[in-house]
Design a protein around this motif. Structure first.
Motif, short mmCIF file in Angstrom:
data_model
loop_
_atom_site.label_atom_id
_atom_site.label_comp_id
_atom_site.label_asym_id
_atom_site.label_seq_id
_atom_site.Cartn_x
_atom_site.Cartn_y
_atom_site.Cartn_z
N ALA A 6 0.83 -1.20 0.00
CA ALA A 6 0.00 0.00 0.00
C ALA A 6 0.87 1.25 0.00
CB ALA A 6 -0.92 0.00 1.21
N ALA A 7 0.42 2.27 -0.70
CA ALA A 7 1.14 3.54 -0.77
C ALA A 7 0.13 4.68 -0.84
CB ALA A 7 2.06 3.58 -1.98
N ILE A 8 0.56 5.84 -0.39
CA ILE A 8 -0.23 7.05 -0.52
C ILE A 8 0.33 7.85 -1.68
CG2 ILE A 8 -0.85 9.23 0.61
CD1 ILE A 8 -0.66 7.69 3.29
N ARG A 9 -0.54 8.22 -2.61
CA ARG A 9 -0.09 8.93 -3.81
C ARG A 9 -0.11 10.42 -3.55
NH1 ARG A 9 -1.35 6.09 -9.19
NH2 ARG A 9 0.43 5.00 -8.25
N THR A 10 1.06 11.04 -3.46
CA THR A 10 1.17 12.48 -3.27
C THR A 10 1.60 13.13 -4.58
OG1 THR A 10 3.53 12.73 -2.71
CG2 THR A 10 2.07 11.91 -0.97
N LEU A 19 4.86 23.72 -4.20
CA LEU A 19 4.42 24.09 -2.86
C LEU A 19 4.78 23.01 -1.85
CD1 LEU A 19 0.90 25.58 -3.64
CD2 LEU A 19 2.91 26.84 -2.86
N SER A 20 4.68 21.77 -2.27
CA SER A 20 5.05 20.66 -1.38
C SER A 20 6.54 20.69 -1.05
CB SER A 20 4.66 19.33 -2.03
OG SER A 20 4.98 18.24 -1.20
N ARG A 21 7.36 20.91 -2.08
CA ARG A 21 8.81 20.96 -1.85
C ARG A 21 9.19 22.12 -0.94
NH1 ARG A 21 8.78 20.17 -7.56
NH2 ARG A 21 9.28 18.00 -8.12
N ARG A 22 8.62 23.29 -1.18
CA ARG A 22 9.01 24.48 -0.43
C ARG A 22 8.54 24.42 1.02
NH1 ARG A 22 7.71 29.91 -3.69
NH2 ARG A 22 8.89 30.74 -1.90
N HIS A 62 3.55 17.03 2.64
CA HIS A 62 3.00 16.14 1.62
C HIS A 62 1.63 16.66 1.20
CE1 HIS A 62 6.11 13.20 2.36
NE2 HIS A 62 5.77 13.08 3.63
N ILE A 63 1.35 16.64 -0.10
CA ILE A 63 0.05 17.08 -0.60
C ILE A 63 -0.57 15.95 -1.41
CG2 ILE A 63 -1.22 18.72 -2.03
CD1 ILE A 63 1.00 20.76 -1.47
N ILE A 64 -1.78 15.58 -1.05
CA ILE A 64 -2.57 14.62 -1.82
C ILE A 64 -3.58 15.42 -2.63
CG2 ILE A 64 -4.18 12.67 -1.68
CD1 ILE A 64 -2.98 12.19 1.19
N SER A 65 -3.54 15.26 -3.94
CA SER A 65 -4.45 15.97 -4.83
C SER A 65 -5.66 15.09 -5.14
CB SER A 65 -3.72 16.35 -6.11
OG SER A 65 -4.55 17.12 -6.97
N THR A 76 0.96 15.50 -12.82
CA THR A 76 0.85 15.49 -11.36
C THR A 76 -0.36 14.63 -11.02
OG1 THR A 76 1.76 17.73 -11.19
CG2 THR A 76 0.56 16.89 -9.28
N ARG A 77 -0.12 13.48 -10.45
CA ARG A 77 -1.19 12.52 -10.28
C ARG A 77 -2.00 12.77 -9.01
NH1 ARG A 77 1.84 6.88 -10.72
NH2 ARG A 77 3.21 8.02 -9.28
N ALA A 78 -3.30 12.56 -9.13
CA ALA A 78 -4.18 12.65 -7.98
C ALA A 78 -4.03 11.41 -7.11
CB ALA A 78 -5.63 12.79 -8.44
N GLY A 79 -4.39 11.55 -5.84
CA GLY A 79 -4.30 10.43 -4.90
C GLY A 79 -5.64 10.03 -4.31
N MET A 80 -6.74 10.65 -4.81
CA MET A 80 -8.07 10.32 -4.32
C MET A 80 -9.10 10.81 -5.34
SD MET A 80 -8.91 13.25 -1.43
CE MET A 80 -10.64 12.75 -1.37
N ILE A 81 -10.33 10.34 -5.18
CA ILE A 81 -11.46 10.77 -6.00
C ILE A 81 -12.44 11.49 -5.08
CG2 ILE A 81 -13.28 10.04 -7.60
CD1 ILE A 81 -11.72 7.32 -7.76
N LYS A 82 -12.94 12.64 -5.53
CA LYS A 82 -13.92 13.39 -4.74
C LYS A 82 -15.25 13.45 -5.51
CE LYS A 82 -15.82 17.59 -3.27
NZ LYS A 82 -14.96 18.56 -2.61
#
Length: 300
Positions: free
Chosen positions: A3-7, A77-80, A84-87, A122-128
């Motif tokens: 399992a992994a979290i996609r950021t 923004l995540s690097r600076r 971690h940002i999940i899109s 830039t890949r998303a990590g969830m569906i809304k």
């Protein structure tokens, strides 16, 4: 599979996520919020930096397709900020879109969601997805069906905007019974808008995560019941199903303006949760639960 979290900077192990704001917005644009667009990258960075200064390490941005998510601005923004940002991909209620723009993608939503989860720069990590007030209209049912198809193709978690905090069980019946999405892959947003402990307990017993997400607004009619709702769920043994988010939807709600913004989760709510529910439960809500909720066995 692991399992992994996609950021927005790539997949990470769940153990790397850290303290998480499980539902918020760095960028957002909608015709129903004229003049309150979140479109300032500098202000977004200020918010992330303030959150990070209090120990925040991750934010899930639930801004879906077509609402100005500016996904390709998120890696910088995540690097600076070091956060971690999940899109998100997905689609909101129909009222948030130009009718012609929505019609062009309507019959291909599942493919659009899968592309943003697996093939975008830039890949998303969830569906809304989103329901209407107290019910599911035809648009919501269509989008939910597409989200379920995309979930089965990718294993991405599905976050659900419950407009009034209601219809949670209708959503779970549609997603889980009709479309066979496992309940533990579903995050029910805005639970605090319908502060009914029995409804919360039933959704948690079904296996879904419940996101209490809106204290950044500091003016919603049920905000004062948020801690009571958390306590009731924890007392019934369902602390492992709780998530917490700020849901900053307007520029005025940011901490750099007149609102509490993202930092309030850690400066205002975390001390209360630690005091009332215990340090271990607070760690569960802010760290352990998001790590499970957003982790997926990603399929390409």
């Amino acid at each position: 599979m692991t399992a992994a979290i996609r950021t927005v900077l790539g997949d990470i192990a769940p153990s790397e996520l850290g303290v998480c704001d499980a539902h918020d917005h760095l960028f957002l644009r909608s015709p129903v919020l004229p003049g309150q667009e979140l479109d300032d990258a500098g202000a977004a960075l200020t918010e992330l930096d303030a959150f990070a200064a209090l120990g925040g390490r991750a934010v899930a941005q639930w801004t879906p397709w077509g609402l100005g998510a500016r996904a390709d601005d998120l890696p910088a923004l995540s690097r600076r900020s070091g956060v971690h940002i999940i899109s998100a991909t997905g689609a909101h209620q129909a009222k948030h879109y130009d009718r012609d723009d929505l019609r062009r993608v309507y019959d291909g939503l599942a493919g659009l969601f899968v592309h943003e989860l697996t093939g975008a720069r830039t890949r998303a990590g969830m569906i809304k997805v989103a329901g209407a007030y107290h019910r599911l209209d035809d648009h919501a049912r269509h989008v939910i069906a597409a989200a379920a198809e995309a979930h089965h193709a990718t294993d991405a978690p599905i976050g659900v905007h419950l407009e009034g905090g209601t219809a949670a069980m209708d959503v779970l019946r549609l997603l889980c019974d009709t479309h066979r999405v496992p309940a533990h892959r579903v995050i029910l947003g805005h639970a605090q808008r319908f502060p009914d402990a029995e409804s919360h307990r039933r959704a948690a017993e079904a296996g879904a995560f419940l996101a209490f997400d809106g204290p950044s607004r500091a003016h919603h009619g049920t905000d004062w019941l948020l801690l009571r709702g958390l306590t009731a769920l924890a007392d019934s043994g369902h602390a492992p199903r709780i998530l917490l988010g700020g849901d900053t939807t307007t520029s005025a709600a940011r901490s750099g303006a007149d609102g509490p913004g993202m930092p309030f989760l850690l400066s205002g709510l975390r001390p209360r949760i630690e005091r009332d529910l215990g340090v271990d439960t607070a760690a569960m809500i802010f760290v352990e639960n998001p790590a499970r909720a957003f982790a997926a066995n990603w399929r390409s």
